[in-house]
Design a protein around this motif. Structure first.
Motif, PDB file in Angstrom:
ATOM      1  N   VAL A   1       0.764  -1.239  -0.015  1.00 30.21           N
ATOM      2  CA  VAL A   1       0.047  -0.107   0.047  1.00 30.21           C
ATOM      3  C   VAL A   1       0.932   1.211   0.045  1.00 30.21           C
ATOM      4  O   VAL A   1       1.988   1.250   0.644  1.00 30.21           O
ATOM      5  CB  VAL A   1      -0.814   0.043   1.018  1.00 30.21           C
ATOM      6  CG1 VAL A   1      -0.325   0.197   2.595  1.00 30.21           C
ATOM      7  CG2 VAL A   1      -1.874   1.118   1.157  1.00 30.21           C
ATOM      8  N   GLN A   2       0.443   2.304  -0.524  1.00 35.73           N
ATOM      9  CA  GLN A   2       1.121   3.569  -0.509  1.00 35.73           C
ATOM     10  C   GLN A   2       1.145   4.342   0.870  1.00 35.73           C
ATOM     11  O   GLN A   2      -0.060   4.053   1.536  1.00 35.73           O
ATOM     12  CB  GLN A   2       0.605   4.447  -1.761  1.00 35.73           C
ATOM     13  CG  GLN A   2       0.768   3.938  -3.107  1.00 35.73           C
ATOM     14  CD  GLN A   2       0.604   4.859  -4.081  1.00 35.73           C
ATOM     15  OE1 GLN A   2      -0.445   5.508  -3.881  1.00 35.73           O
ATOM     16  NE2 GLN A   2       1.116   4.815  -5.323  1.00 35.73           N
TER      17      GLN A   2
ATOM     18  N   GLY B   1      -2.267   5.240   2.906  1.00 34.59           N
ATOM     19  CA  GLY B   1      -3.475   4.323   2.574  1.00 34.59           C
ATOM     20  C   GLY B   1      -3.800   3.531   3.582  1.00 34.59           C
ATOM     21  O   GLY B   1      -3.374   3.741   4.796  1.00 34.59           O
TER      22      GLY B   1
END
Length: 115
Positions: A12-13, A16
């Motif tokens: 996930v970034q 996020g």
């Protein structure tokens, strides 16, 4: 014996969200503490959050306000909702269940926070 199975990890970034689920099976009882721990590369395993059968929660300072632990006793599950994720949250996350004198661990699920 109790078996724990984690799911929901991934990439996930930063900023996020991810939701981890731990499902317990086997000889589960109604009085327990379930929790999530994590271990980053080169570091010791650390507590992230715990929840009792009665719903009392405890969080590491580093995740307070970002992570939420919940449980469903009937389904023998404990979820960890992780919001506003940071690169330093990158780790293998392990589910734990304590009941009576026994202490059970899952195999872990990897969470990577990276752009």
């Amino acid at each position: 014996q109790v078996q724990l199975k984690e799911s929901g990890g991934g990439l996930v970034q930063p900023g996020g969200s991810l939701r981890l689920t731990c499902t317990a099976s086997g000889s589960v009882v109604s009085i327990y503490v379930m929790g999530w721990y994590r271990q980053a590369p080169g570091k010791q395993r650390e507590l992230v959050a715990t929840i009792t059968h009665g719903g009392k929660t405890n969080y590491a300072d580093s995740v307070k306000g970002r992570f939420t632990i919940s449980r469903n006793t009937a389904a023998s599950t404990a979820d960890l909702q992780m919001n506003s994720l940071k690169p330093e949250d990158t780790a293998v996350y392990y589910c734990n269940r304590k009941q009576g004198w026994d202490d059970y661990w899952g195999q872990g699920t990897r969470v990577t926070v990276s752009s």
